[in-house]
Design an enzyme around this catalytic site. Structure first.
Site, short mmCIF file in Angstrom:
data_model
loop_
_atom_site.label_atom_id
_atom_site.label_comp_id
_atom_site.label_asym_id
_atom_site.label_seq_id
_atom_site.Cartn_x
_atom_site.Cartn_y
_atom_site.Cartn_z
N GLY A 192 41.35 46.40 46.53
CA GLY A 192 41.68 45.03 46.14
C GLY A 192 42.21 44.88 44.73
O GLY A 192 43.26 44.28 44.53
N ARG A 232 47.19 39.91 52.21
CA ARG A 232 46.59 40.23 53.51
C ARG A 232 47.18 39.40 54.64
O ARG A 232 47.31 39.89 55.77
CB ARG A 232 45.08 40.06 53.43
CG ARG A 232 44.48 41.18 52.61
CD ARG A 232 43.01 41.05 52.45
NE ARG A 232 42.47 42.30 51.95
CZ ARG A 232 41.26 42.45 51.46
NH1 ARG A 232 40.45 41.41 51.42
NH2 ARG A 232 40.84 43.62 51.03
N GLY A 248 37.42 49.66 50.66
CA GLY A 248 36.44 50.61 51.19
C GLY A 248 36.99 51.43 52.34
O GLY A 248 36.74 52.64 52.43
N LYS A 276 32.56 50.97 38.02
CA LYS A 276 31.41 51.88 38.08
C LYS A 276 31.71 53.24 38.71
O LYS A 276 32.50 53.34 39.65
CB LYS A 276 30.30 51.22 38.91
CG LYS A 276 29.71 50.02 38.23
CD LYS A 276 28.68 49.40 39.13
CE LYS A 276 28.01 48.22 38.44
NZ LYS A 276 27.15 47.51 39.38
#
Ligand code: AMP
Length: 416
Positions: free
Chosen positions: A374, A35, A397, A218
């Site tokens: 990530g 980043r 996201g 998930k």
């Protein structure tokens, strides 16, 4: 909105929202500086034009409270090294007027973690959503958020948003602040421009076959994107921890594998939708099961439908890997989000590594491949193939929401 490549920063103070939310180890050392490196083109352009830099970012989730473990002071030296110049530090991001005023062309000031102030996220703290006073508290917080954004804006002449990782949030520093700058004094940074273009590449002008690979732990956190992708992709691989929710939904015994037992209907619904839409859904059929959640656990290969009690699937098995490769290698557009196993343990990286290798092979054959989120980024870095895919996104996201077709507040705010 101004264009960064055309803008001359000479003599200007630029406040830049970067995403320096880098992973740190227990000693505060940066474990992945993607980043920071990603923001360098924007930061170097401003400095080489003769501008000065005010850098602002969040780190982690301090929830509106000062937390030394999440202090950006820890990354000051790394930022200075990356920029090749000294970096000053403002230990309170909302009280940095003097430090900003004193900045000379070519100088850099890093502000402390924005999220030490609840105003950054704009969510009321210490009050439950069910509380009758919540709406009042929210309204009051929105007002203080504006004040906070105005203070940050007062430090600079120009606002640049280069934090794709938080572009899906309407926070003080990512969106609200833009309202305090003229059209010609706010813009996206180079990284943001590149990210937006990479998403465009995936959404418009799709070259087929299009294979998406969704992994991670998930189903519940990925459902929005899975449903959206169903209208776009030819092949959808669902791997990683999600595998076991599907296996259980189909009546399998998944041992102690990670499994969302309240999402079994959702899993069946995804399978039904894929069939209706003609999407080739590829689920893992076998796995590397372990008798403990650690790198040195005993392992065995077994069907995902028949994992012995006390064992858990931690990586994709050989048959699954072949099935994954079969739809990745011939693809012409590829999106990868989320690992196929617990890749943090070296003994459970095989599935994720096989996916990375297949993506590289397809890319060499002319496919456009986008890796984002990530953990997938950490994967391609771990396997040393980040330069062999078409684009590695810094956003998790934000990337997923952009691909879901949502307008990102961080992008919209500088365009308004
Ligand atoms: P996510 O944040 O949902 O993308 O999930 C990423 C995490 O999923 C990584 O930390 C992986 O270790 C984890 N993961 C992947 N496969 C499994 C698995 N079979 N069991 C438990 N965790 C997993």
């Amino acid at each position: 909105m101004a264009k960064i490549e055309d803008f001359n920063f000479k003599g200007k103070k630029a406040i830049v929202r970067v995403d320096f939310n880098v992973p740190l180890d227990e000693n505060g050392n940066i474990t992945d500086d993607t980043r920071i490196r990603g923001a360098l083109p924007t930061l170097k352009k401003i400095l080489s034009d003769g501008g000065s830099l005010i850098l602002m970012s969040h780190m982690g989730k301090p929830k509106g409270k000062v937390n030394p473990k999440l202090s950006l002071a820890q990354i000051r030296d790394a930022v200075a090294k990356a920029l090749g110049t000294d970096v000053k530090f403002a230990p309170d991001c909302a009280k940095a007027s003097e430090a900003a005023k004193e900045l000379k062309p070519g100088e850099v000031l890093l502000l402390e973690n924005l999220r030490f102030y609840p105003e950054e996220e704009g969510k009321p703290v210490g009050i439950d959503k069910a509380d009758p006073q919540y709406d009042e508290a929210k309204k009051a917080m929105k007002e203080s958020q504006k004040e906070f954004a105005k203070t940050l804006a007062s430090y600079a002449d120009v606002y640049v948003n280069d934090a794709f990782g938080t572009a899906h949030r309407r926070h003080a520093s990512t969106a609200v602040i833009a309202g305090y700058f003229d059209q010609n004094d706010k813009m996206l940074g180079f990284l943001m421009e590149k990210e937006v273009k990479a998403v465009d590449n995936i959404l418009k002008d799709i070259k087929r076959p299009f294979t998406a690979i969704m992994g991670g732990s998930k189903v519940s956190t990925k459902i929005g994107i899975i449903e959206n992708l169903m209208d776009k992709v030819d092949n959808l691989i669902l791997c990683g921890g999600m595998t076991y929710t599907f296996a259980k939904a189909m009546g399998g015994n998944v041992g102690k594998s990670i499994c969302e037992t309240d999402k079994l209907d959702l899993a069946l619904d995804i399978m039904k939708k894929a069939k209706e839409k003609g999407v080739n859904l590829v689920l893992g059929t076998d796995c590397v099961a372990a008798d403990d959640f650690n790198n040195n656990a005993n392992t065995q290969i077994c069907s995902v439908m028949n994992i012995p009690d006390g064992w858990e699937g931690l990586d994709a098995g050989p048959d699954s890997i072949i099935a994954f490769r079969n739809v990745i290698v011939p693809a012409k557009t590829i999106l990868w989000n989320g690992p196929a196993g617990v890749f943090e343990f070296d003994n459970f990286t095989t599935g994720s590594k096989a996916i990375a290798d297949a993506i590289v092979e397809a890319t060499n054959n002319g496919a456009f491949s986008l890796v984002g989120g990530g953990d997938s980024v950490a994967c391609v870095n771990k396997f040393g193939v980040a330069d062999s895919v078409s684009y590695v996104s810094t956003g998790g996201g934000a990337l997923l929401e952009a691909i879901e077709g949502k307008t990102l507040p961080g992008v919209a705010a500088v365009s308004e």
